[in-house]
Design an enzyme around this catalytic site. Structure first.
Site, short mmCIF file in Angstrom:
data_model
loop_
_atom_site.label_atom_id
_atom_site.label_comp_id
_atom_site.label_asym_id
_atom_site.label_seq_id
_atom_site.Cartn_x
_atom_site.Cartn_y
_atom_site.Cartn_z
N CYS A 1 -2.86 4.65 12.23
CA CYS A 1 -3.49 5.95 12.01
C CYS A 1 -3.82 6.55 13.37
O CYS A 1 -4.11 5.82 14.31
CB CYS A 1 -4.80 5.80 11.25
SG CYS A 1 -4.66 4.94 9.70
N ILE A 51 3.69 10.93 3.98
CA ILE A 51 2.79 11.37 2.91
C ILE A 51 1.50 11.93 3.54
O ILE A 51 0.85 12.80 2.97
CB ILE A 51 2.46 10.19 1.97
CG1 ILE A 51 3.74 9.54 1.45
CG2 ILE A 51 1.57 10.62 0.83
CD1 ILE A 51 4.67 10.43 0.69
N ASN A 107 -6.80 -1.09 0.81
CA ASN A 107 -6.21 -0.76 2.10
C ASN A 107 -7.01 0.41 2.68
O ASN A 107 -7.25 1.41 1.99
CB ASN A 107 -4.73 -0.41 1.92
CG ASN A 107 -4.05 -0.05 3.22
OD1 ASN A 107 -4.42 0.93 3.86
ND2 ASN A 107 -3.04 -0.81 3.60
N SER A 111 0.83 -1.21 0.00
CA SER A 111 0.00 0.00 0.00
C SER A 111 0.86 1.27 0.00
O SER A 111 1.85 1.36 0.73
CB SER A 111 -0.89 0.00 1.24
OG SER A 111 -1.66 1.18 1.29
N LEU A 137 -1.08 10.04 4.19
CA LEU A 137 -2.20 9.27 3.64
C LEU A 137 -3.03 10.06 2.64
O LEU A 137 -4.25 9.92 2.56
CB LEU A 137 -3.07 8.72 4.77
CG LEU A 137 -2.35 7.73 5.69
CD1 LEU A 137 -3.24 7.33 6.85
CD2 LEU A 137 -1.90 6.50 4.92
C1 LIG Z 1 5.97 6.51 0.42
C2 LIG Z 1 5.26 5.46 1.18
C3 LIG Z 1 3.88 5.52 1.35
C4 LIG Z 1 3.20 4.55 2.07
N1 LIG Z 1 1.85 4.63 2.22
C5 LIG Z 1 1.18 3.66 2.90
C6 LIG Z 1 -0.22 3.69 3.02
O1 LIG Z 1 -0.90 4.55 2.48
N2 LIG Z 1 -0.84 2.71 3.75
C7 LIG Z 1 -0.14 1.70 4.34
O2 LIG Z 1 -0.74 0.82 4.97
N3 LIG Z 1 1.21 1.63 4.23
C8 LIG Z 1 1.88 2.59 3.52
N4 LIG Z 1 3.25 2.51 3.41
C9 LIG Z 1 3.98 1.40 4.03
C10 LIG Z 1 4.31 0.29 3.04
O3 LIG Z 1 3.15 -0.29 2.52
C11 LIG Z 1 5.18 -0.80 3.70
O4 LIG Z 1 4.49 -1.38 4.77
C12 LIG Z 1 6.50 -0.24 4.22
O5 LIG Z 1 7.01 0.72 3.34
C13 LIG Z 1 7.58 -1.31 4.43
O6 LIG Z 1 7.90 -1.99 3.25
P1 LIG Z 1 9.16 -1.59 2.31
O7 LIG Z 1 10.36 -1.55 3.17
O8 LIG Z 1 9.19 -2.68 1.28
O9 LIG Z 1 8.83 -0.26 1.73
C14 LIG Z 1 3.93 3.47 2.66
C15 LIG Z 1 5.31 3.41 2.49
C16 LIG Z 1 6.00 4.37 1.76
C17 LIG Z 1 7.48 4.26 1.61
#
Ligand SMILES: Cc1cc2nc3c(=O)[nH]c(=O)nc-3n(C[C@H](O)[C@H](O)[C@H](O)COP(=O)(O)O)c2cc1C
Ligand SMILES: Cc1cc2nc3c(=O)[nH]c(=O)nc-3n(C[C@H](O)[C@H](O)[C@H](O)COP(=O)(O)OP(=O)(O)OC[C@H]3O[C@@H](n4cnc5c(N)ncnc54)[C@H](O)[C@@H]3O)c2cc1C
Ligand SMILES: Cc1cc2nc3c(=O)[nH]c(=O)nc-3n(C[C@H](O)[C@H](O)[C@H](O)COP(=O)(O)OP(=O)(O)OC[C@H]3O[C@@H](n4cnc5c(N)ncnc54)[C@H](O)[C@@H]3O)c2cc1C
Ligand SMILES: Cc1cc2nc3c(=O)[nH]c(=O)nc-3n(C[C@H](O)[C@H](O)[C@H](O)COP(=O)(O)O)c2cc1C
Ligand code: FES
Ligand code: FES
Lengths: 313, 255, 313, 255
Positions: free
Chosen positions: A129, A70, A98, A20, A72
């Site tokens: 959140c 960000i 999500n 997500s 959300l």
């Molecule tokens: C720029 C960015 C935006 C994200 N936005 C969301 C989000 O809207 N909702 C959510 O549940 N996780 C969000 N995440 C978390 C990711 O889904 C993930 O759980 C987290 O980045 C760890 O995985 P990674 O190391 O592969 O990035 C976001 C992560 C990043 C880097």
């Protein structure tokens, strides 16, 4: 060679999902990526109303990782249904919505709206959140609230219900157990880790909200430990996330016990990472005489009787 | 937009501090427009994220960028050699030509330091019949690139080259004595410079476009990390990488 | 230009210390490093009896970090006093004895033995140890136990008492407040973050104990966020640790609010990192017209009213 | 022991897969002993930790190491060029010469793959009057280095060079037909190989030393990360980097 995985009543083509917030609504990268080769897409977190998100700067790079806040930012659930879902439906992949919210009621209403949509195959609940009623403390760090959210949402959908846990707690296993007890079909582990960076010349935080969420290869060891703690606490599937860039990384998560994995930050570098990983994992299994990716899952050989806390490090 | 492994064709030192890196790409050379950028993975592991670079020039199947060594990414890039491959995503962002309508006579390009990057390519592709004046500002002469620019006028903070002062002062001087006919401004460089030049453009009633810079995680609209606050329109924020990088300067809030 | 810092009754030459477990007992690196240029040395964690430590492999590299599970291998407090302290005393630096134990009583006895030693200038208490009486759960994740340890130890020494907190808790500020309330002179933030890595070919953990402690640049953003949370919760000094490699890193910690910093993993790469950083920080202050490194401390400009939990990231 | 920035003097391909990297160091060339290693920071940021390499040769003020490209560190190292500098800590660990007493006649060096690394330097410095036989084992001929070795006998798993089989089989064959006089063994290579050769040495009553390899964070005794379990002596573990790397094989438990 079986790559697919069934969660509740939904069969994913393979066990590789995109995380997500790292793949938009699936419509940003059509040129670069054949989305149908992914097991599924976790949408950007959706809230009832559109959210502008946080001021700039929202991201900064750190050693082998990045911080984001960000806020959300999202188009809201109504616009998602009207503008994005029709396109998403055309791909042969699973769409997991999500959901983010600032009250238990909002979680419920957003889910109900989406549950009625045929193209939405399941839900991932972002509990990282702020709970507006409780002065902004995160739902995800309060096991009573996570329990309540899971219970309420379970009553409202027969589609797969996945709770996405925050790593920023002492014992993530407590939270996973609560989700399992209330009927969640799976838990996703981990969301981002709280972090911070400072511009020493301006003496300001490098992201506008001071602290943000750390992701990328830097957090992979943390994610693996949290997945390990979780798989040893619950029987429902655990979806591993955190720092996955290569197929070898994904295999680490499978061995530790993840049933599926999600690719986050790596999409920013190579949007087709998920597809490369799906191929790599498949090949690794074939080379090692496995006819099912599932044969990798939870095969870690360790003789440690573990309580996951600081031990004598 | 494509992701490609491209081969480095050459390096050239444009000044004591600024390098031009040329690589070969059939695809980019036929698809990229002036003002667009490419997003480069400078190495496999470190730094983690790609680095965006404006397209400086395109010549047959050769595409070039210019950069100076600032930090991790550019340090690694500067150590590459002819024949090495780099991983490039592009073309990204909007472009100058499709944005600007035709209702002006003189195109005034204003580049701050490495911010001249998009102008040689823009100069090359500019529709016939328009005058072009280019203003280049920089701290000192080592940061001034003239290659590929038309009617270049230079200002340096330390006076080591051209006019001694800021590029805005130089523009004001010029305009007060010999104002170009019906100008339109195109800016690229540090926010502070663009902000003040945009204000001047507004004062004299000229339309002004700026190519904005900001930290980017993805460069293609996936991360929502590159937001710029808007002062006009229905959206509070827009994405620099995708809805920009070029914006009409009165529509955005410079930070 | 004032670089020094006073904690209780002890004046440190400068604010740069070397972290426990990353500099031995100060006698391993005499050729390479002039120890007197360091503000102080935190010794390897000392327990009552010598400890062999964990089996091999004890360390593995990760992206911009490393995992370790040394198992607090140490020569025991008696041998430290007889064999190491005499050499350590010769250097013009402060020696802070780091203590690890498996019961509250052991913490007390080790401290009492060391308190009698003139060359020991203060204590840092490693609470990231398994509480043997409680089935191996870490002292450091239980605020009642941390309270009790601090209280007992405070009664037994008039030298600086520093509690070293684990980051593996939901709210580190709770722990810092407890330490402050019981009379600790400072808290050190952070110890290592729980992490894990897997050898996919052998399907075994890469370190013998399965999980270990993550350190190095990868954890710097996490450490800064924990320091930020802590400095906003207590008035006693906070000592920042985690991923510091360059003087710029150290300055980030000072700006966030750390009064001193410790260098850990970076010593393995360049044992003289602490000295390089001390010079770099001094130069930075001078260039910016400060006559005291303290002028940097807690000067972060942020307009966020913060509750350090996952907010709308 | 010192930490130095040294300049790369040359690269040489010893086989299709193995490189010799030579750098200049007055200090190391006068202070290092055979069997010691240097700990190299291959780059500023990535990988984080230094990589240990045995000293392969010393010639006037030039010191060399050999390596094959296995992972991150060696990949970066292989991309360096003549004239680049690298950051080296050394000499580290104990050495062969000061460990071994004089009560033997033939020194039998056994190297597995890149494990021959310490033997050319050891051969050069070996006291006169001792016979030297060198056994070299490897998967295939691309992993076999002969440079600087004396009386080298080769075994490859795939038979592409020398004896077709393991180095232990080759040793056993040789010893059964023509046993060297009063031998002493010196081993370096994969644990599995050293373990079986050490067992053979024990069977024939010969003393045996092995240079052990294990992951190291510091290489100088600071981290306690490189422990090896002992079967003799009062300590359960010793540090490979500081109390080794060379141990009498009957004193340690091979993992
Ligand atoms: C720029 C960015 C935006 C994200 N936005 C969301 C989000 O809207 N909702 C959510 O549940 N996780 C969000 N995440 C978390 C990711 O889904 C993930 O759980 C987290 O980045 C760890 O995985 P990674 O190391 O592969 O990035 C976001 C992560 C990043 C880097
Ligand atoms: C659309 C776009 C186009 C760009 N085009 C070019 C181009 O044509 N040529 C070019 O050289 N760069 C260009 N940049 C900037 C470039 O992407 C890199 O950010 C820059 O080269 C520094 O990268 P680095 O990895 O070397 O430095 P980093 O290690 O990322 O940064 C080192 C330090 O420098 C600061 N810093 C980073 N970038 C800048 C900057 N641009 N100005 C001042 N300080 C900075 C950082 O905050 C940090 O403190 C562009 C950026 C964008 C968004
Ligand atoms: C005392 C000592 C002396 C050494 N001398 C030499 C030498 O003279 N020449 C030389 O080439 N190397 C030598 N090594 C090994 C060397 O330090 C590196 O570990 C090796 O070159 C691989 O580093 P890398 O960064 O390329 O691989 P990494 O990225 O660290 O590892 C990549 C993968 O290869 C595996 N791996 C790492 N090292 C080895 C290994 N040695 N054998 C098999 N698999 C491995 C890792 O587990 C990992 O899965 C020595 C090690 C020690 C402790
Ligand atoms: C190999 C190793 C051994 C350590 N041993 C100890 C110890 O004995 N006691 C302790 O309190 N902390 C110990 N630590 C934790 C460090 O002191 C420090 O808190 C942590 O590594 C974070 O800082 P860094 O990122 O600069 O390494 C150890 C860390 C490492 C890497
Ligand atoms: S940089 Fe990712 S959306 Fe613009
Ligand atoms: S590698 Fe650090 S003690 Fe041996």
């Amino acid at each position: 060679m079986i790559e697919s995985f069934k969660l509740r009543n939904v069969e994913f083509n393979n066990r590789i999902l995109v995380a997500s917030g790292t793949f938009g609504y699936g419509d940003e990268v059509p040129d670069l990526v054949d989305i149908s080769q992914l097991g599924g897409i976790m949408t950007k977190s959706l809230s009832m109303k559109p959210r502008d998100g946080n001021p700039n700067p929202r991201i900064t790079e750190t050693a082998s990782g990045m911080l984001n806040s960000i806020g959300l930012a999202n188009i809201g659930v109504h616009k998602f249904i009207s503008d994005k879902l029709p396109t998403l439906k055309k791909h042969d992949t699973k769409v997991i919505a999500n959901i983010a919210a600032s009250s238990v009621e909002e979680y419920c209403s957003v889910l109900e709206l989406l549950d009625a949509q045929e193209g939405v195959h399941g839900f991932e609940i972002n509990v990282s959140c702020p709970n507006v009623k409780e002065g902004g403390l995160s739902f995800g760090t309060d096991v009573t609230l996570v329990t309540r959210i899971t219970k309420e949402l379970r009553q409202r959908t027969n589609k797969p219900l996945i709770i996405k846990l925050t790593p920023n707690v002492t014992h993530i296993s407590e939270f996973a157990r609560a989700c399992e007890a209330e009927g969640a079909d799976a838990v996703s582990v981990i969301n981002t880790v709280i972090g911070m960076a400072v511009n020493i010349h301006k003496r300001t935080p490098k992201i506008a909200t001071t602290t943000g969420g750390l992701s990328g290869p830097a957090v992979k060891p943390i994610a693996l430990a949290k997945v390990y703690e979780t798989v040893n606490a619950v029987k429902i599937p655990v979806i591993g996330i955190g720092g996955i860039v290569t197929w070898e990384d994904a295999v680490e998560f499978f061995i530790v016990g993840a049933s599926m994995v999600q690719i986050g930050t790596a999409n920013f570098i190579n949007p087709s990472t998920g597809i490369t990983i799906a191929h790599g994992v498949k090949e690794f299994c074939e080379k090692n005489g496995m006819d099912n990716v599932g044969s990798l899952v939870k095969t870690l050989q360790t003789n440690r009787t573990i309580s996951i806390v600081d031990s004598w490090l | 937009m494509k992701q490609e492994l491209v081969q480095i064709h050459s390096f050239e030192c444009l000044t004591a501090e600024i390098l031009e890196l040329t690589f070969i790409s059939e695809y980019l050379s036929t698809h990229a427009q002036p003002g667009q950028f490419v997003n480069i993975r400078v190495d496999n592991n470190f730094p983690l994220l790609r680095r965006p670079f404006s397209i400086f020039n395109i010549d047959e199947n050769k595409v070039s960028i210019v950069f100076n060594v600032i930090g991790t990414g550019t340090k690694v890039l500067a150590r590459k050699r002819k024949g090495d491959t780099i991983d490039v995503v592009g073309p990204c962002g909007n472009d100058f030509l499709s944005l600007a309508d035709d209702s002006f006579d003189t195109a005034v390009f204003v580049g701050g330091g490495i911010g001249i990057a998009p102008f040689p390519f823009l100069t090359k592709r500019y529709p016939a019949g328009k005058e072009i004046i280019t203003y280049v500002g920089g701290r000192q002469k080592e940061l001034i690139v003239e290659k590929g620019l038309k009617n270049a006028k230079i200002a340096t903070d330390d006076g080591s080259m051209g006019f001694h002062g800021t590029v805005l002062e130089l523009i004001k001087n010029d305009f007060s004595t010999n104002a170009p006919k019906n100008p339109r401004f195109f800016l690229c460089g540090p926010n502070r410079m663009m902000k003040v030049v945009a204000e001047f453009a507004k004062e004299i009633g000229a339309t002004c476009y700026a190519s904005l810079e900001c930290d980017m995680a993805c460069g293609i609209g996936l991360c929502q990390g590159c937001n710029i606050e808007m002062v006009t329109g229905d959206k509070k924020y827009r994405l620099v990488c995708k809805e920009g990088t070029i914006f009409e300067t009165q529509s955005v809030k410079f930070s």
